[in-house]
Design a protein around this motif. Structure first.
Motif, PDB file in Angstrom:
ATOM      1  N   TYR A  83       0.880  -1.174   0.000  1.00  0.00           N
ATOM      2  CA  TYR A  83       0.000   0.000   0.000  1.00  0.00           C
ATOM      3  C   TYR A  83       0.915   1.221   0.000  1.00  0.00           C
ATOM      4  N   ASP A  84       1.028   1.845  -1.159  1.00  0.00           N
ATOM      5  CA  ASP A  84       1.884   3.016  -1.330  1.00  0.00           C
ATOM      6  C   ASP A  84       1.029   4.253  -1.111  1.00  0.00           C
ATOM      7  N   VAL A  85       1.247   4.951  -0.014  1.00  0.00           N
ATOM      8  CA  VAL A  85       0.364   6.065   0.332  1.00  0.00           C
ATOM      9  C   VAL A  85       0.478   7.230  -0.644  1.00  0.00           C
ATOM     10  N   PHE A  86       1.582   7.289  -1.380  1.00  0.00           N
ATOM     11  CA  PHE A  86       1.730   8.362  -2.365  1.00  0.00           C
ATOM     12  C   PHE A  86       1.134   7.982  -3.716  1.00  0.00           C
ATOM     13  N   ALA A  87       0.940   6.699  -3.966  1.00  0.00           N
ATOM     14  CA  ALA A  87       0.367   6.253  -5.233  1.00  0.00           C
ATOM     15  C   ALA A  87      -1.148   6.088  -5.145  1.00  0.00           C
ATOM     16  N   GLU A  88      -1.656   5.856  -3.945  1.00  0.00           N
ATOM     17  CA  GLU A  88      -3.093   5.679  -3.757  1.00  0.00           C
ATOM     18  C   GLU A  88      -3.830   7.018  -3.860  1.00  0.00           C
ATOM     19  N   ASP A  89      -5.097   6.956  -4.263  1.00  0.00           N
ATOM     20  CA  ASP A  89      -5.950   8.146  -4.254  1.00  0.00           C
ATOM     21  C   ASP A  89      -6.421   8.355  -2.823  1.00  0.00           C
ATOM     22  N   MET A  90      -5.825   9.322  -2.136  1.00  0.00           N
ATOM     23  CA  MET A  90      -6.079   9.517  -0.711  1.00  0.00           C
ATOM     24  C   MET A  90      -6.330  10.994  -0.410  1.00  0.00           C
ATOM     25  N   PRO A  91      -7.546  11.481  -0.641  1.00  0.00           N
ATOM     26  CA  PRO A  91      -7.858  12.870  -0.270  1.00  0.00           C
ATOM     27  C   PRO A  91      -7.682  13.056   1.234  1.00  0.00           C
ATOM     28  N   TYR A  92      -7.270  14.242   1.615  1.00  0.00           N
ATOM     29  CA  TYR A  92      -7.023  14.484   3.032  1.00  0.00           C
ATOM     30  C   TYR A  92      -8.316  14.472   3.849  1.00  0.00           C
ATOM     31  N   PHE A  93      -8.148  14.054   5.078  1.00  0.00           N
ATOM     32  CA  PHE A  93      -9.220  13.930   6.057  1.00  0.00           C
ATOM     33  C   PHE A  93      -9.717  15.329   6.437  1.00  0.00           C
ATOM     34  N   GLY A  94     -11.034  15.548   6.335  1.00  0.00           N
ATOM     35  CA  GLY A  94     -11.587  16.852   6.688  1.00  0.00           C
ATOM     36  C   GLY A  94     -13.100  16.843   6.637  1.00  0.00           C
ATOM     37  N   GLN A  95     -13.685  18.019   6.496  1.00  0.00           N
ATOM     38  CA  GLN A  95     -15.134  18.157   6.595  1.00  0.00           C
ATOM     39  C   GLN A  95     -15.873  17.382   5.512  1.00  0.00           C
TER      40      GLN A  95
END
Length: 210
Positions: free
Chosen positions: A38-50
């Motif tokens: 699981y590559d955190v820079f390659a995955e689609d991972m929008p930042y946690f927020g509202q």
């Protein structure tokens, strides 16, 4: 044994990138291990927020999600599924500005969910994943293992508190490479020694933690 290897550095020449690559090379032919990365820079991972909180509220109410909200929920679920399926989690991550990369923090934000990795009780927080094991692979250019510098490290300390404390996982191994930037004349030896320890951690995985 299901092993999740989380890659938390996207620098091609990063020391923790090399630790990740060394670990993967060492385990690639081990038929006892089912390796998932699981590559955190390659995955689609929008930042946690509202937007995520909006999505969760809408989901509970049975309301339709917009594209951003659905994207967030999908990303969060993928991270949770990866963590839940693993018997062992290996995390390769650097210390950047005294802490972990934002993308890795987002992965942790996704899986740090009451009822999933921990729960609230009248007696306090109870970890929900005590059966899982963790290996931490970390590098930092300075020396943070001394008494005066240890409080400044919010990378390994943070990961210990989250995975070992909040989730209740068993941290079975740590390899920390430090001081290679502070002591350039010793950098090669420091890094080589660290990589040897990474190989040992990988070789020990199948039989020591099963």
């Amino acid at each position: 044994m299901n092993v999740l290897v989380v890659k938390g550095n996207n620098r091609p020449d990063g020391i923790t990138t090399k630790m990740y690559e060394t670990f993967m090379e060492e385990v690639k032919d081990n038929s006892d291990l089912n390796i998932t990365t699981y590559d955190v820079f390659a995955e689609d991972m929008p930042y946690f927020g509202q937007d995520l909180f909006n999505a969760l509220t809408k989901m509970e109410a049975g309301e339709r999600l917009n594209d951003v909200e659905q994207r967030l929920l999908d990303a969060k679920q993928k991270a949770k599924d990866a963590l839940e399926a693993a018997d062992v989690i290996v995390l390769a991550f650097p210390l950047w500005n005294f802490t972990i990369p934002a993308k890795l923090h987002t992965f942790i934000d996704y899986v740090s969910e009451a009822g999933f990795t921990f729960k609230y009780t009248a007696e306090g927080i109870k970890p929900l994943m005590p059966g899982k094991k963790v290996i931490l692979l970390n590098a930092r250019g300075g020396v943070y293992s001394t008494e005066e510098m240890a409080p400044m490290d919010m990378s390994v300390n943070f990961m210990r508190n989250v995975f070992g404390g909040l989730y209740g996982m068993d941290i079975v191994d740590e390899v920390i490479i430090e001081g290679h930037n502070a002591m350039p004349d010793k950098a090669e030896a420091i890094i080589d020694e660290g990589m040897t320890k990474v190989k040992e951690a990988a070789r020990n995985l199948a039989y020591q933690y099963a």
